[in-house]
Design a protein around this motif. Structure first.
Motif, mmCIF file in Angstrom:
data_model
loop_
_atom_site.group_PDB
_atom_site.id
_atom_site.type_symbol
_atom_site.label_atom_id
_atom_site.label_comp_id
_atom_site.label_asym_id
_atom_site.label_seq_id
_atom_site.Cartn_x
_atom_site.Cartn_y
_atom_site.Cartn_z
ATOM 1 N N LEU A 204 71.697 30.158 11.660
ATOM 2 C CA LEU A 204 73.144 30.332 11.824
ATOM 3 C C LEU A 204 73.532 30.677 13.259
ATOM 4 C CD1 LEU A 204 74.016 32.343 8.588
ATOM 5 C CD2 LEU A 204 74.623 29.972 9.095
ATOM 6 N N GLY A 205 72.562 31.010 14.073
ATOM 7 C CA GLY A 205 72.858 31.338 15.465
ATOM 8 C C GLY A 205 73.365 32.745 15.674
ATOM 9 N N THR A 206 73.055 33.677 14.757
ATOM 10 C CA THR A 206 73.504 35.059 14.912
ATOM 11 C C THR A 206 72.452 35.956 15.554
ATOM 12 O OG1 THR A 206 72.763 35.564 12.650
ATOM 13 C CG2 THR A 206 75.053 34.880 12.928
ATOM 14 N N VAL A 207 71.332 35.393 15.979
ATOM 15 C CA VAL A 207 70.303 36.172 16.662
ATOM 16 C C VAL A 207 70.595 36.171 18.154
ATOM 17 C CG1 VAL A 207 67.839 36.346 17.183
ATOM 18 C CG2 VAL A 207 68.570 35.684 14.896
ATOM 19 N N THR A 208 70.638 37.334 18.767
ATOM 20 C CA THR A 208 70.931 37.436 20.196
ATOM 21 C C THR A 208 69.768 36.906 21.030
ATOM 22 O OG1 THR A 208 70.035 39.685 20.325
ATOM 23 C CG2 THR A 208 72.363 39.463 19.759
ATOM 24 N N GLY A 209 70.061 36.571 22.257
ATOM 25 C CA GLY A 209 69.017 36.046 23.137
ATOM 26 C C GLY A 209 67.912 37.051 23.412
ATOM 27 N N ARG A 210 68.287 38.312 23.585
ATOM 28 C CA ARG A 210 67.274 39.337 23.850
ATOM 29 C C ARG A 210 66.368 39.531 22.644
ATOM 30 N NH1 ARG A 210 68.813 45.619 25.280
ATOM 31 N NH2 ARG A 210 66.700 46.478 25.192
ATOM 32 N N GLU A 213 63.916 36.649 22.399
ATOM 33 C CA GLU A 213 62.756 36.764 23.289
ATOM 34 C C GLU A 213 61.686 37.682 22.692
ATOM 35 O OE1 GLU A 213 62.038 35.233 26.075
ATOM 36 O OE2 GLU A 213 63.872 34.037 26.006
ATOM 37 N N GLU A 214 62.120 38.770 22.071
ATOM 38 C CA GLU A 214 61.144 39.660 21.442
ATOM 39 C C GLU A 214 60.467 38.983 20.257
ATOM 40 O OE1 GLU A 214 60.893 44.253 19.706
ATOM 41 O OE2 GLU A 214 62.719 43.487 20.648
ATOM 42 N N VAL A 276 71.972 43.195 16.800
ATOM 43 C CA VAL A 276 70.608 43.683 16.984
ATOM 44 C C VAL A 276 70.016 43.038 18.235
ATOM 45 C CG1 VAL A 276 68.299 43.774 15.986
ATOM 46 C CG2 VAL A 276 70.296 44.101 14.520
ATOM 47 N N ASP A 277 69.543 43.866 19.163
ATOM 48 C CA ASP A 277 68.954 43.374 20.404
ATOM 49 C C ASP A 277 67.436 43.526 20.450
ATOM 50 O OD1 ASP A 277 71.359 42.548 21.542
ATOM 51 O OD2 ASP A 277 71.781 44.555 22.320
#
Length: 408
Positions: A204-210, A213-214, A276-277
C-alpha cells in the motif's frame, strides 16, 4: 585587606561551592544515562485522556467533519464521529443528515459488492479501510497469501529481475508462524498478523523510507526457496529452511506489529505504519495500542506521533534533580559574578560624585602625582656666604699715652 572583607568574600562563595559539590555527587549516579522511565498503564491512560480532551473541541469536530464530508472519506467521518461521541460532542441535525447520506452512498449493496471485488483483485485500489479488512486482508491472513508472495518472487527470479527480499522474508516468517499456529494452538498468531500487516503496508506504500532501509538490513534471513513447499505443508520448521538468528530479529518486529493489530485492528495497523520510522517506533506503538486499544489510530492521528509517544514516558526524579541543581549552580555563579562586577562599577562611579560633593579637585594621574610629591624649589634665593675679612698687612700699635680710664 580588612578581615571583615575577607570573611564577606568567603561567605559569598559558600552557596555555589556547596551546590557544585552536590551536583558532582549527583552526577556520579549517572542520572542522564536513562533519563526517561516507562509510565504505568494507568498513568499513560490519564495522560492520553487529558491530551485528547484538550484537542477534541467542538471547533475541531466541525472542521474535521466538514473536511471528511467534502472528501467523501467515510473512514475519516466514522473516526471523527466516534471520537467526538466519546467526548460528549454530538452533530447538529443538518450535519447528521449529511453524514447519513454519505453512509448510504458508500455502503449500499451494489457499491459494497463493487468495491469488495476491487479490493480482492488489487488491495492497493481498495477505497475504504473497512473493505480492506473484509475483502482484501482475509486471503492475506491465510498461507495462500504468503505462498502467493513467494510465487511472485519466484516468477521475478525466473525473469532475471531483482527479487524483493523483504517480501520473501515476510512471507517466509508468515508461513513459519502459520505452521507454529497449527502445531501449538495459536501461540504465534501475533507474529503471523504482524508479518502480514507489514507485507500489506509495503504494497500500500505506507512504509516510510527510513523504515524500509531498516527492513532491507533485516530481510536477509537465508530462506531456501527449494524447501518452501515443505515449510507450507508442515514437513519442515522455519529454522530448518532459514537462519534462525536472522528470523528472530524480524520475528520480534512482526510480533510488535501483531500486538498493534490485536489491540486495534489489522487494517489500522497497516495504516499506522506510516508513523513508524524504525523498530523502536514499532515497539512504542505497540505499547500505545495496549493503552488506547481500538482508539490507537485516532489517538495517533489527533495528537501526532511525538505527543502520543511522549505520553508513554516520564522524566526520572534523579534526572529532574540533576537538571534543577545544574540550573541552580549556574544562577548562583552568575549572581556572584554580577555582584562583583557591580561593586567595581559602583566604586568607579562613586569617586567623581564624592569629589563633586566635597569640592575637591580631581586627583591627578599617577605621573602627575609623582611629580607633585617632589619638593618644590624655594621662592627666595638662599643667603650668600660672606667671605672673612682679609688680615691687616701692618699691625696697628697702640699709643702708649692713650688708655682707658675706669670711668670710660
Amino acid at each position: 585587606m580588612r578581615p571583615w572583607r575577607i570573611l564577606d568574600r568567603l561567605l559569598a562563595l559558600v552557596p555555589p561551592v556547596l551546590s557544585a559539590l552536590a551536583l558532582v555527587l549527583l552526577l556520579t549516579q549517572n542520572p542522564f544515562a536513562t533519563p526517561y522511565l516507562q509510565r504505568s498503564t494507568e498513568a499513560v491512560a490519564l495522560e492520553l485522556r487529558a491530551a485528547l480532551a484538550r484537542e477534541v473541541t467542538p471547533e475541531w469536530y466541525m472542521a474535521e467533519m466538514d473536511r471528511a464530508l467534502l472528501a467523501e472519506d467515510l473512514d475519516a467521518m466514522r473516526m471523527v464521529s466516534a471520537v467526538g461521541g466519546r467526548h460528549g460532542i454530538a452533530p447538529s441535525p443538518a450535519l447528521l443528515g449529511r453524514m447519513q447520506a454519505l453512509e448510504a452512498q458508500e455502503t449500499g449493496a451494489l457499491a459494497a459488492a463493487r468495491d469488495c471485488a476491487v479490493c480482492a483483485a488489487d488491495i492497493t485500489a481498495c477505497p475504504r479501510v473497512a473493505l480492506l479488512a473484509m475483502c482484501g486482508v482475509t486471503v492475506e491472513m491465510t498461507p495462500l497469501g504468503d505462498l502467493n508472495a513467494l510465487r511472485r518472487a519466484a516468477q521475478t527470479a525466473l525473469r532475471g529481475e531483482e527479487v524483493d527480499r523483504i517480501e520473501v522474508a515476510l512471507a517466509g516468517v508468515g508461513l513459519g508462524a502459520t505452521g507454529l499456529v497449527l502445531a501449538s494452538g495459536g501461540t504465534s498468531v501475533t507474529v503471523k498478523a504482524g508479518a502480514t500487516a507489514l507485507r500489506l503496508a509495503r504494497r500500500l506504500g505506507t512504509v516510510t523510507g527510513r523504515f524500509g532501509e531498516e527492513l532491507r538490513g533485516m530481510a536477509d534471513i537465508g530462506l531456501r526457496l527449494d524447501r518452501v513447499d515443505d515449510l507450507a505443508l508442515g514437513r519442515a520448521r522455519l529454522d530448518e529452511v532459514a537462519d534462525g538468528a536472522r528470523v528472530a530479529r524480524i520475528g520480534d518486529l512482526a510480533s510488535d506489529l501483531g500486538r498493534i493489530a490485536a489491540n486495534s485492528s489489522l487494517t489500522d495497523a497497516v495504516l499506522m505504519l506510516r508513523h513508524v520510522d524504525d523498530a523502536d517506533d514499532a515497539r512504542r506503538l505497540a505499547r500505545l495500542s495496549e493503552v488506547a486499544g481500538p482508539d490507537t489510530r485516532a489517538t495517533l492521528e489527533i495528537l501526532g506521533k511525538g505527543r502520543a509517544f511522549r505520553a508513554l514516558v516520564r522524566l526520572s526524579d534523579i534526572a529532574i534533580g540533576a537538571a534543577a541543581l545544574a540550573w541552580l549552580l549556574a544562577g548562583q555563579v552568575l549572581l556572584l559574578l554580577g555582584e562583583r562586577i557591580g561593586r567595581m562599577i559602583l566604586a568607579l562611579l562613586r569617586v567623581p560624585v564624592r569629589q563633586r560633593a566635597t569640592g575637591e579637585a580631581p586627583r591627578p594621574r599617577r605621573a602627575a602625582q609623582a611629580a607633585a610629591i617632589r619638593p618644590e624649589p624655594p621662592l627666595t634665593r638662599p643667603a650668600p656666604r660672606l667671605r672673612p675679612d682679609p688680615p691687616l698687612r701692618r699691625p696697628v700699635a697702640m699709643h702708649p699715652g692713650l688708655g682707658h680710664t675706669p670711668a670710660e
